[in-house]
Scaffold this motif. Structure first.
Motif, PDB file in Angstrom:
ATOM      1  N   ARG A 167       0.849  -1.261   0.114  1.00 45.60           N
ATOM      2  CA  ARG A 167       0.072  -0.103  -0.024  1.00 45.60           C
ATOM      3  C   ARG A 167       0.908   1.179  -0.037  1.00 45.60           C
ATOM      4  O   ARG A 167       2.088   1.163  -0.111  1.00 45.60           O
ATOM      5  CB  ARG A 167      -0.958   0.081   1.349  1.00 45.60           C
ATOM      6  CG  ARG A 167      -0.087  -0.100   2.237  1.00 45.60           C
ATOM      7  CD  ARG A 167      -1.100  -0.164   3.545  1.00 45.60           C
ATOM      8  NE  ARG A 167      -0.458  -0.105   5.013  1.00 45.60           N
ATOM      9  CZ  ARG A 167      -1.029  -0.373   6.004  1.00 45.60           C
ATOM     10  NH1 ARG A 167      -2.388  -0.640   6.291  1.00 45.60           N
ATOM     11  NH2 ARG A 167      -0.433  -0.396   7.406  1.00 45.60           N
ATOM     12  N   THR A 169       3.270   4.059   0.839  1.00 46.44           N
ATOM     13  CA  THR A 169       4.294   4.157   2.059  1.00 46.44           C
ATOM     14  C   THR A 169       4.895   5.370   2.027  1.00 46.44           C
ATOM     15  O   THR A 169       5.925   5.689   3.034  1.00 46.44           O
ATOM     16  CB  THR A 169       5.686   3.095   1.564  1.00 46.44           C
ATOM     17  OG1 THR A 169       6.068   3.330   0.291  1.00 46.44           O
ATOM     18  CG2 THR A 169       4.966   1.537   1.839  1.00 46.44           C
ATOM     19  N   TRP A 180      13.472   2.923 -11.130  1.00 49.02           N
ATOM     20  CA  TRP A 180      12.449   2.650 -12.363  1.00 49.02           C
ATOM     21  C   TRP A 180      13.349   2.998 -13.501  1.00 49.02           C
ATOM     22  O   TRP A 180      13.216   2.553 -14.667  1.00 49.02           O
ATOM     23  CB  TRP A 180      11.022   3.576 -12.270  1.00 49.02           C
ATOM     24  CG  TRP A 180      10.157   3.005 -11.290  1.00 49.02           C
ATOM     25  CD1 TRP A 180       9.682   3.475 -10.282  1.00 49.02           C
ATOM     26  CD2 TRP A 180       9.482   1.725 -11.496  1.00 49.02           C
ATOM     27  NE1 TRP A 180       8.473   2.954  -9.755  1.00 49.02           N
ATOM     28  CE2 TRP A 180       8.637   1.661 -10.061  1.00 49.02           C
ATOM     29  CE3 TRP A 180       9.703   0.753 -12.276  1.00 49.02           C
ATOM     30  CZ2 TRP A 180       7.839   0.711  -9.919  1.00 49.02           C
ATOM     31  CZ3 TRP A 180       8.847  -0.509 -11.971  1.00 49.02           C
ATOM     32  CH2 TRP A 180       7.957  -0.624 -10.811  1.00 49.02           C
ATOM     33  N   TYR A 184      13.652   0.577 -16.649  1.00 47.99           N
ATOM     34  CA  TYR A 184      13.462   0.940 -18.326  1.00 47.99           C
ATOM     35  C   TYR A 184      14.601   1.270 -19.057  1.00 47.99           C
ATOM     36  O   TYR A 184      14.508   0.889 -20.208  1.00 47.99           O
ATOM     37  CB  TYR A 184      12.590   2.133 -18.183  1.00 47.99           C
ATOM     38  CG  TYR A 184      11.082   1.671 -17.374  1.00 47.99           C
ATOM     39  CD1 TYR A 184      10.303   0.750 -18.167  1.00 47.99           C
ATOM     40  CD2 TYR A 184      10.582   2.334 -16.291  1.00 47.99           C
ATOM     41  CE1 TYR A 184       8.817   0.357 -17.820  1.00 47.99           C
ATOM     42  CE2 TYR A 184       9.352   2.081 -15.850  1.00 47.99           C
ATOM     43  CZ  TYR A 184       8.489   1.110 -16.451  1.00 47.99           C
ATOM     44  OH  TYR A 184       7.233   0.432 -16.082  1.00 47.99           O
ATOM     45  N   SER A 219       5.854  -2.971 -17.463  1.00 42.42           N
ATOM     46  CA  SER A 219       5.141  -1.531 -17.474  1.00 42.42           C
ATOM     47  C   SER A 219       3.825  -2.026 -16.604  1.00 42.42           C
ATOM     48  O   SER A 219       3.204  -1.475 -15.569  1.00 42.42           O
ATOM     49  CB  SER A 219       4.367  -1.262 -18.502  1.00 42.42           C
ATOM     50  OG  SER A 219       3.757  -0.346 -18.741  1.00 42.42           O
ATOM     51  N   HIS A 222       4.388  -2.226 -13.053  1.00 37.40           N
ATOM     52  CA  HIS A 222       4.553  -0.878 -12.404  1.00 37.40           C
ATOM     53  C   HIS A 222       3.312  -0.197 -12.308  1.00 37.40           C
ATOM     54  O   HIS A 222       2.902   0.431 -11.178  1.00 37.40           O
ATOM     55  CB  HIS A 222       5.410  -0.149 -13.370  1.00 37.40           C
ATOM     56  CG  HIS A 222       5.770   1.339 -12.891  1.00 37.40           C
ATOM     57  ND1 HIS A 222       6.663   2.024 -13.688  1.00 37.40           N
ATOM     58  CD2 HIS A 222       5.542   2.170 -12.008  1.00 37.40           C
ATOM     59  CE1 HIS A 222       6.806   3.342 -13.201  1.00 37.40           C
ATOM     60  NE2 HIS A 222       6.284   3.268 -11.982  1.00 37.40           N
ATOM     61  N   THR A 223       2.295  -0.536 -13.312  1.00 30.75           N
ATOM     62  CA  THR A 223       0.841  -0.077 -12.959  1.00 30.75           C
ATOM     63  C   THR A 223       0.181  -0.589 -11.917  1.00 30.75           C
ATOM     64  O   THR A 223      -0.387   0.107 -11.088  1.00 30.75           O
ATOM     65  CB  THR A 223       0.249  -0.560 -14.309  1.00 30.75           C
ATOM     66  OG1 THR A 223       0.840  -0.004 -15.308  1.00 30.75           O
ATOM     67  CG2 THR A 223      -1.337   0.200 -14.248  1.00 30.75           C
ATOM     68  N   ASN A 226       1.338   0.880  -8.650  1.00 32.19           N
ATOM     69  CA  ASN A 226       0.990   2.331  -8.531  1.00 32.19           C
ATOM     70  C   ASN A 226      -0.460   2.363  -8.026  1.00 32.19           C
ATOM     71  O   ASN A 226      -0.878   3.263  -7.398  1.00 32.19           O
ATOM     72  CB  ASN A 226       1.428   3.145  -9.644  1.00 32.19           C
ATOM     73  CG  ASN A 226       2.908   3.376  -9.732  1.00 32.19           C
ATOM     74  OD1 ASN A 226       3.687   3.237  -8.567  1.00 32.19           O
ATOM     75  ND2 ASN A 226       3.465   3.970 -10.639  1.00 32.19           N
ATOM     76  N   ARG A 255      -3.736  11.555 -11.326  1.00 34.01           N
ATOM     77  CA  ARG A 255      -2.472  12.161 -11.596  1.00 34.01           C
ATOM     78  C   ARG A 255      -1.720  10.869 -12.543  1.00 34.01           C
ATOM     79  O   ARG A 255      -0.878  11.520 -13.480  1.00 34.01           O
ATOM     80  CB  ARG A 255      -2.209  12.437 -10.392  1.00 34.01           C
ATOM     81  CG  ARG A 255      -0.494  13.044 -10.498  1.00 34.01           C
ATOM     82  CD  ARG A 255      -0.044  13.453  -9.491  1.00 34.01           C
ATOM     83  NE  ARG A 255       0.841  12.369  -8.798  1.00 34.01           N
ATOM     84  CZ  ARG A 255       1.919  11.834  -9.055  1.00 34.01           C
ATOM     85  NH1 ARG A 255       2.419  12.135 -10.202  1.00 34.01           N
ATOM     86  NH2 ARG A 255       2.437  10.678  -8.399  1.00 34.01           N
ATOM     87  N   ARG A 256      -1.948   9.872 -11.812  1.00 34.61           N
ATOM     88  CA  ARG A 256      -1.058   9.004 -12.615  1.00 34.61           C
ATOM     89  C   ARG A 256      -1.685   8.480 -13.969  1.00 34.61           C
ATOM     90  O   ARG A 256      -0.725   7.675 -14.854  1.00 34.61           O
ATOM     91  CB  ARG A 256      -0.857   7.647 -11.709  1.00 34.61           C
ATOM     92  CG  ARG A 256       0.253   8.206 -10.665  1.00 34.61           C
ATOM     93  CD  ARG A 256       0.116   7.054  -9.720  1.00 34.61           C
ATOM     94  NE  ARG A 256       0.740   7.259  -8.460  1.00 34.61           N
ATOM     95  CZ  ARG A 256       2.141   7.357  -8.272  1.00 34.61           C
ATOM     96  NH1 ARG A 256       2.935   6.761  -9.385  1.00 34.61           N
ATOM     97  NH2 ARG A 256       2.794   7.925  -7.189  1.00 34.61           N
ATOM     98  N   CYS A 364       8.206  -1.894   0.138  1.00 31.05           N
ATOM     99  CA  CYS A 364       8.144  -1.768  -1.508  1.00 31.05           C
ATOM    100  C   CYS A 364       9.092  -2.895  -1.861  1.00 31.05           C
ATOM    101  O   CYS A 364       9.206  -3.630  -2.821  1.00 31.05           O
ATOM    102  CB  CYS A 364       8.734  -0.499  -2.054  1.00 31.05           C
ATOM    103  SG  CYS A 364       7.814   1.098  -1.141  1.00 31.05           S
TER     104      CYS A 364
END
Ligand code: FAD
Length: 434
Positions: A167, A169, A180, A184, A219, A222-223, A226, A255-256, A364
């Motif tokens: 969740r 942090t 990241w 990438y 990706s 990552h999604t 987030n 926002r993301r 994380c």
């Protein structure tokens, strides 16, 4: 209407997003949620103290919500390895014992599990040793997608995943940006003309299938990470004092991911989540015959029997859903370039598993390591016995001597559980945005 109501087919898979929403939210998610709360799946063995191999370690994070509660040895209410049963006809179990007991021969740790296993060493016949040797050769012929934590390290600890949920942090800024970026920019494939390190949209012309798959997997992960931090977000206390409250943060989500509030990559990133979900679903489906034979041993006979029933029920759903990702389309061409690409694919993924030791927030790092191991296990399943392992033929099923460790199984199920929970959370954000 919420922009996150995606529609159409998931790229490179002939499956509609709507079909996956329905499968996941009605059938997979509720079953997985209850399975993952069972003792077998909730205790994950992990080394959170490994040094970052790439740069000087900044992982001593002071954020309160990054803290991970480690289980003391006597707090883990499960036994993790069943003793070999001489009467057992289960080849699956026999292979595992042979392998584990030989691991014990290499010496090492002091935990009960290892003592039990090394006690078996004296009973290993030459025949068994030869069997193990062939095992080792088999293992070494498989591409190892993840750098696994050393089974004999004293730093391996059990973590109760339910007590340490993924969740928000507060981990942000330079440290995650470096992680990241390193993933990438240095360890992912991208089209020649990339836009920052989010090289969407990935067109067929820009990248070959293998590279697109790799990029979308990362990706999608990552999604998912987030989405979880938006779904369980810590709102500060109104008066600035006190512990704050947990809830869904629609603004942070928008926002993301909302193209009107940010760059227009959001919907593509959400679609990549569905792609990653389909790949791991396909791996589970391929592993069904293997998983149906798994003992899911915790030392409590009733619990083990109940869990096996629960897993069977879950696997029935997985098995009956048509496979939409076709791993046999990857690495098809027999050429020097393809061999090179295969080795880069494995090398990049292994590196990403090592980068997880550089994450500067323990919570994380825990979930990052688990999810990368789960994805690596899915890839191991998908490419076991096919051209990745040097065979020229593509096998639809796993080799008969295929093995997964308990840690890999726990990671595979929990990683898929995270993707499932992210897709489920999109429903919440859709409702909030209405
Ligand atoms: P970031 O998410 O850091 O993204 C950096 C850049 O990557 C963006 O600017 C964009 O260009 C690109 N990008 C973003 N999303 C995608 C995507 N899906 N596909 C392709 N490119 C993309 N934070 C928590 O609160 N809880 C956690 O459990 C947690 N776990 C983490 C685990 C790992 C392994 C890492 C590396 C980070 C974790 N974080 C966690 C931090 C979180 O992921 C973000 O890095 C942080 O919130 C800062 O976000 P940001 O807006 O700077 O963009």
């Amino acid at each position: 209407r919420c922009f996150c109501k995606l529609s159409g087919e998931v790229d490179d898979c002939s499956c509609k997003v709507e079909t996956l929403d329905s499968l996941n939210n009605n059938q997979i998610y509720p079953r997985l949620k209850s399975l993952l709360a069972r003792n077998y799946f909730r205790y994950f063995k992990v080394n959170l103290k490994k040094q970052c191999p790439f740069w000087s370690d900044d992982s001593r994070c002071a954020l309160k919500d990054c803290h991970v509660d480690i289980c003391q040895k006597d707090e883990v209410p499960i036994k993790t390895e069943k003793q070999p049963d001489n009467e057992s006809n289960n080849q699956h179990e026999k292979n595992k014992y042979t392998m584990e007991s030989n691991k014990g021969e290499q010496g090492g740790g002091d935990c009960t599990e290892e003592r039990q296993l090394s006690a078996l060493d004296t009973t290993i016949s030459d025949e068994k040793k030869a069997e193990f040797q062939s095992w080792r050769e088999h293992d070494e012929s498989l591409p190892m997608f993840c750098e696994v934590d050393d089974e004999h390290s004293n730093d391996l600890e059990y973590v109760d995943l339910l007590l340490n949920p993924e969740r928000y942090t507060g981990y942000k800024g330079l440290s995650p940006r470096r992680i990241w970026r390193s993933i990438y920019e240095e360890n992912c494939f991208k089209p020649e003309k990339s836009v920052g390190y989010g090289p969407e949209p990935i067109t067929e012309a820009a990248m070959c299938l293998e590279k697109r798959v790799f990029y979308r997997l990362i990706s999608g992960l990552h999604t998912s990470i987030n989405i979880h931090l938006c779904d369980q977000y810590l709102f500060p206390a109104k008066n600035g004092f006190g512990p704050g409250t947990w809830g869904h943060n629609l603004k942070e989500f928008q926002r993301r991911f909302d193209p009107e509030k940010t760059d227009d990559h959001g919907p593509q990133r959400l679609k990549n989540l569905y792609f990653t979900y389909l790949v791991e679903l396909r791996a589970l489906s391929k592993a069904v015959p293997y998983l149906e034979e798994e003992v899911f041993y915790t030392g409590d006979a009733q619990e083990d029997a109940d869990l096996k029933e629960g897993v069977k029920d879950f696997l029935a759903i997985v098995k009956n859903f048509p496979d939409h990702f076709d791993e046999s389309q990857l690495f098809k061409v027999n050429s020097q370039e393809m061999l090179q690409l295969k080795s880069e694919f494995v090398h990049h993924f292994r590196n990403i598993s090592r980068i997880m030791d550089c994450v500067g927030c323990d919570k994380c790092k825990l979930w990052g390591k688990l999810q990368v191991l789960g994805m690596g296990t899915a890839l191991k399943v998908l490419f076991s016995g096919d051209s990745m392992a040097g065979d020229s033929t593509v096998n639809a099923s796993l080799k008969s001597d295929f093995q997964l460790t308990r840690t890999e199984i726990v990671a595979l199920f929990n990683a898929f559980g995270r993707l499932s929970s992210s897709i489920h959370a999109l429903e919440t954000f859709r409702a909030l945005a209405r």
